[in-house]
Design a protein around this motif. Structure first.
Motif, PDB file in Angstrom:
ATOM      1  N   LEU A   3      35.543  41.659  47.299  1.00  0.00           N
ATOM      2  CA  LEU A   3      35.994  43.052  47.340  1.00  0.00           C
ATOM      3  C   LEU A   3      37.253  43.134  48.195  1.00  0.00           C
ATOM      4  O   LEU A   3      37.282  42.618  49.306  1.00  0.00           O
ATOM      5  N   LEU A   4      38.273  43.814  47.687  1.00  0.00           N
ATOM      6  CA  LEU A   4      39.557  43.846  48.382  1.00  0.00           C
ATOM      7  C   LEU A   4      39.825  45.146  49.126  1.00  0.00           C
ATOM      8  O   LEU A   4      40.811  45.228  49.858  1.00  0.00           O
ATOM      9  N   ASN A   5      39.000  46.146  48.938  1.00  0.00           N
ATOM     10  CA  ASN A   5      39.262  47.413  49.616  1.00  0.00           C
ATOM     11  C   ASN A   5      37.954  48.114  49.954  1.00  0.00           C
ATOM     12  O   ASN A   5      36.910  47.874  49.337  1.00  0.00           O
ATOM     13  N   VAL A  60      48.022  43.924  41.020  1.00  0.00           N
ATOM     14  CA  VAL A  60      48.400  43.012  42.099  1.00  0.00           C
ATOM     15  C   VAL A  60      48.262  43.787  43.400  1.00  0.00           C
ATOM     16  O   VAL A  60      48.811  44.888  43.544  1.00  0.00           O
ATOM     17  N   TRP A  61      47.527  43.228  44.348  1.00  0.00           N
ATOM     18  CA  TRP A  61      47.297  43.868  45.633  1.00  0.00           C
ATOM     19  C   TRP A  61      47.674  42.897  46.746  1.00  0.00           C
ATOM     20  O   TRP A  61      47.115  41.808  46.821  1.00  0.00           O
ATOM     21  N   GLN A  62      48.647  43.283  47.543  1.00  0.00           N
ATOM     22  CA  GLN A  62      49.112  42.459  48.655  1.00  0.00           C
ATOM     23  C   GLN A  62      49.432  41.031  48.199  1.00  0.00           C
ATOM     24  O   GLN A  62      49.080  40.050  48.839  1.00  0.00           O
ATOM     25  N   GLY A  63      50.077  40.972  47.035  1.00  0.00           N
ATOM     26  CA  GLY A  63      50.558  39.703  46.508  1.00  0.00           C
ATOM     27  C   GLY A  63      49.538  38.875  45.759  1.00  0.00           C
ATOM     28  O   GLY A  63      49.853  37.772  45.308  1.00  0.00           O
ATOM     29  N   ARG A  64      48.313  39.397  45.582  1.00  0.00           N
ATOM     30  CA  ARG A  64      47.276  38.625  44.898  1.00  0.00           C
ATOM     31  C   ARG A  64      46.779  39.378  43.665  1.00  0.00           C
ATOM     32  O   ARG A  64      46.643  40.598  43.686  1.00  0.00           O
ATOM     33  N   ALA A  65      46.485  38.639  42.609  1.00  0.00           N
ATOM     34  CA  ALA A  65      45.946  39.245  41.394  1.00  0.00           C
ATOM     35  C   ALA A  65      44.572  39.829  41.672  1.00  0.00           C
ATOM     36  O   ALA A  65      43.786  39.275  42.448  1.00  0.00           O
ATOM     37  N   VAL A  95      38.646  44.105  42.934  1.00  0.00           N
ATOM     38  CA  VAL A  95      37.924  42.859  43.159  1.00  0.00           C
ATOM     39  C   VAL A  95      38.780  41.687  42.699  1.00  0.00           C
ATOM     40  O   VAL A  95      39.688  41.831  41.874  1.00  0.00           O
ATOM     41  N   ARG A  96      38.458  40.538  43.275  1.00  0.00           N
ATOM     42  CA  ARG A  96      39.165  39.294  42.957  1.00  0.00           C
ATOM     43  C   ARG A  96      38.110  38.228  42.719  1.00  0.00           C
ATOM     44  O   ARG A  96      37.028  38.262  43.320  1.00  0.00           O
ATOM     45  N   PHE A  97      38.428  37.263  41.868  1.00  0.00           N
ATOM     46  CA  PHE A  97      37.428  36.294  41.468  1.00  0.00           C
ATOM     47  C   PHE A  97      37.850  34.875  41.868  1.00  0.00           C
ATOM     48  O   PHE A  97      38.930  34.404  41.492  1.00  0.00           O
ATOM     49  N   GLY A  98      37.011  34.255  42.679  1.00  0.00           N
ATOM     50  CA  GLY A  98      37.262  32.874  43.073  1.00  0.00           C
ATOM     51  C   GLY A  98      38.482  32.695  43.939  1.00  0.00           C
ATOM     52  O   GLY A  98      38.962  31.568  44.091  1.00  0.00           O
ATOM     53  N   ASP A  99      39.004  33.773  44.498  1.00  0.00           N
ATOM     54  CA  ASP A  99      40.229  33.730  45.304  1.00  0.00           C
ATOM     55  C   ASP A  99      41.315  32.950  44.585  1.00  0.00           C
ATOM     56  O   ASP A  99      42.017  32.116  45.162  1.00  0.00           O
ATOM     57  N   ASP A 100      41.464  33.246  43.284  1.00  0.00           N
ATOM     58  CA  ASP A 100      42.399  32.495  42.463  1.00  0.00           C
ATOM     59  C   ASP A 100      43.014  33.444  41.432  1.00  0.00           C
ATOM     60  O   ASP A 100      42.297  34.136  40.708  1.00  0.00           O
ATOM     61  N   ASP A 101      44.346  33.476  41.361  1.00  0.00           N
ATOM     62  CA  ASP A 101      45.011  34.388  40.429  1.00  0.00           C
ATOM     63  C   ASP A 101      44.660  34.093  38.983  1.00  0.00           C
ATOM     64  O   ASP A 101      44.370  34.995  38.189  1.00  0.00           O
ATOM     65  N   THR A 102      44.697  32.810  38.616  1.00  0.00           N
ATOM     66  CA  THR A 102      44.421  32.443  37.225  1.00  0.00           C
ATOM     67  C   THR A 102      42.995  32.791  36.835  1.00  0.00           C
ATOM     68  O   THR A 102      42.745  33.354  35.763  1.00  0.00           O
ATOM     69  N   ARG A 143      45.154  49.256  54.343  1.00  0.00           N
ATOM     70  CA  ARG A 143      44.535  49.984  53.229  1.00  0.00           C
ATOM     71  C   ARG A 143      45.573  50.628  52.314  1.00  0.00           C
ATOM     72  O   ARG A 143      45.215  51.200  51.290  1.00  0.00           O
ATOM     73  N   GLY A 144      46.839  50.604  52.728  1.00  0.00           N
ATOM     74  CA  GLY A 144      47.882  51.228  51.934  1.00  0.00           C
ATOM     75  C   GLY A 144      48.265  52.612  52.400  1.00  0.00           C
ATOM     76  O   GLY A 144      49.013  53.313  51.710  1.00  0.00           O
ATOM     77  N   ARG A 145      47.824  53.022  53.594  1.00  0.00           N
ATOM     78  CA  ARG A 145      48.125  54.359  54.111  1.00  0.00           C
ATOM     79  C   ARG A 145      49.400  54.336  54.951  1.00  0.00           C
ATOM     80  O   ARG A 145      49.620  53.422  55.752  1.00  0.00           O
ATOM     81  N   MET A 146      50.217  55.361  54.789  1.00  0.00           N
ATOM     82  CA  MET A 146      51.428  55.465  55.597  1.00  0.00           C
ATOM     83  C   MET A 146      51.067  55.523  57.078  1.00  0.00           C
ATOM     84  O   MET A 146      50.172  56.267  57.481  1.00  0.00           O
TER      85      MET A 146
END
Length: 466
Positions: free
Chosen positions: A388-390, A427-432, A399-406, A208-211
């Protein structure tokens, strides 16, 4: 003042109130390009005086022709920018009209007292130590700088080093430790203070991004000398909150100073419902947050709180010039708590907002934004092709769409071009991804639903059917 002097003020008031009244109807994104705006504002410097109303009218034209986004409107979700409460705008207008240098008590007694009261209200509202010192710098970056300067003073003084007099050359190295997803403003503060950003020890974070407390303990075990640990309340992407109480307990075992980056997330402490998320924040040594985010006051206004007032004061103002009066008991001089000297009374809108909202009003504002964020997540989860990413913790959802950066970037662009709402990419964990930030007092359920419809249409246009 003559009628001619009043005319630009009257015009500015009319333009400002017209803009505010029409925010919900304006295209949310800016539509004018740089060339158009340069043509509007540029040209050679006038050879002589020009009518003031013409100048103010040109600013109104820039708004009318799409030169600024409706960033304080109800459907601007791109950055954690907040809106502007009417009472805070009104107070800010008075700040400009009064034209006070809010640095010394004897320059503006009323503002000095109002700032002191606002600081005490912040401590009470957020449950921070009663004896802590408070300052109102320009934003969270300078709040970090002030906090880390106070930490630098105290930690090096323990080692017998006067950093304000002798600087850093030859001083014991001060280690800065932060979560791997700490905000860039921590790096900026470290650079400004001479620590450098390259030497920050980045502690691994969870999904989740927590230390991670165990990783923090491992990192601290490898360090010798003074240490500053920077915790985070509210990841700028996921909204995640570090386990600050546990972090403080671990840091104490190493005599480390704990600083909390609470730019927007620390306002959760004002809500009885959300307060458990920040359990233990009162154990830290310093805290930084923005008022121009979730409190919805005008830019530029950050807040710095330090649990060690003498270290705070020593880091900001060691000696006074001969023309400055010595501090008088009961009279608060703002220059003792912030880096800037000739400063506007940016704390007055904070006082006005807190007095008007009260404890319950601030809690309601924060909770309502979080509820609207949860509504975004719930409705977007039902749109095919949306991921949903988080987990929604506060006011952030990705959120991310179609699991595709473009495809994700194309959806974001289409939504921005719609004029109905505005979201930013990240960019979250390397993905747009697309980031949703709800932090405006104006936003309603209708605004959320209308925005989700725009996103759905963009997804349908970008992703292949089926």
């Amino acid at each position: 003042m003559t009628d001619a002097d009043m005319a630009p003020l009257d015009l500015a008031y009319h333009q400002a109130t017209e803009y505010l009244a029409g925010l919900a109807r304006r295209p949310v994104g800016a539509t004018a390009n740089a060339e158009q705006l340069l043509k509007m504002f540029g040209g050679p410097l006038p050879s002589g005086p020009q009518p003031a109303t013409e100048t103010i009218g040109l600013l109104g034209r820039a708004v009318a022709e799409g030169g600024i986004p409706a960033a304080s409107g109800p459907r601007y979700f791109g950055y954690v920018t907040g809106g502007t409460l009417p009472v805070a705008i009104a107070a800010d207008w008075l700040v400009a009209a009064w034209d006070q240098t809010a640095s010394l008590y004897n320059l503006s007694p009323a503002i000095a007292v109002a700032e002191h009261v606002a600081g005490q209200w912040v401590l009470e509202l957020l449950g921070l130590p009663e004896g802590a010192s408070v300052g109102f710098p320009t934003g969270c970056t300078m709040a970090h700088l002030t906090s880390l300067a106070a930490a630098r003073h105290q930690l090096l003084a323990r080692a017998g080093w006067d950093v304000e007099r002798d600087g850093l050359p030859g001083a014991p190295r001060v280690h800065i430790v932060a979560g791997a997803q700490h905000h860039m403003t921590i790096d900026l503060a470290a650079r400004y203070l001479g620590f450098g950003s390259g030497g920050i020890h980045n502690v691994p974070v969870d999904g989740r991004g927590r230390m991670r407390p165990d990783a923090l303990a491992g990192t601290l075990a490898t360090l010798d000398g003074p240490v500053i640990v920077c915790a985070q309340v509210g990841d700028v992407n996921s909204g995640a909150v570090d386990p600050v109480g546990e972090i403080c307990d671990i840091a104490r075992r190493h005599d480390a100073w704990v600083h909390v980056d609470g730019a927007f997330g620390l306002w959760a402490a004002a809500s009885p419902r959300l307060r458990p998320l920040v359990t233990g924040i009162e154990k830290a040594d310093s805290w930084a947050l923005d008022a121009h985010k979730w409190l919805n006051v005008p830019y530029d206004c950050g807040i710095v709180v330090v649990a060690h007032p003498e270290a705070h004061r020593a880091a900001m103002l060691n000696e006074r010039a001969g023309y400055l009066p010595a501090g008088t008991p009961g009279e608060r001089d703002a220059i003792e708590w912030v880096p800037d000297f000739s400063r506007r009374a940016r704390s007055l809108p904070v006082w006005a907002a807190l007095r008007t909202l009260g404890r319950a009003g601030v809690a309601e504002l924060v909770e309502r934004c979080c509820d609207l964020t949860a509504r975004f997540a719930e409705r977007l989860a039902g749109v095919p092709g949306v991921e949903l990413l988080n987990e929604v913790v506060l006011n952030q959802v990705m959120v991310r769409f179609g699991d595709d950066d473009t495809a994700t970037r194309e959806v974001v662009a289409r939504v921005q071009e719609s004029g109905v709402c505005w979201f930013g990419g990240t960019v979250w964990q390397g993905r747009a991804a697309m980031r949703v930030s709800v932090v405006n007092w104006r936003t309603t359920e209708e605004d959320v639903d209308r925005s989700v419809d725009v996103i759905r249409n963009a997804v349908l246009a970008v992703l292949p059917a089926g």
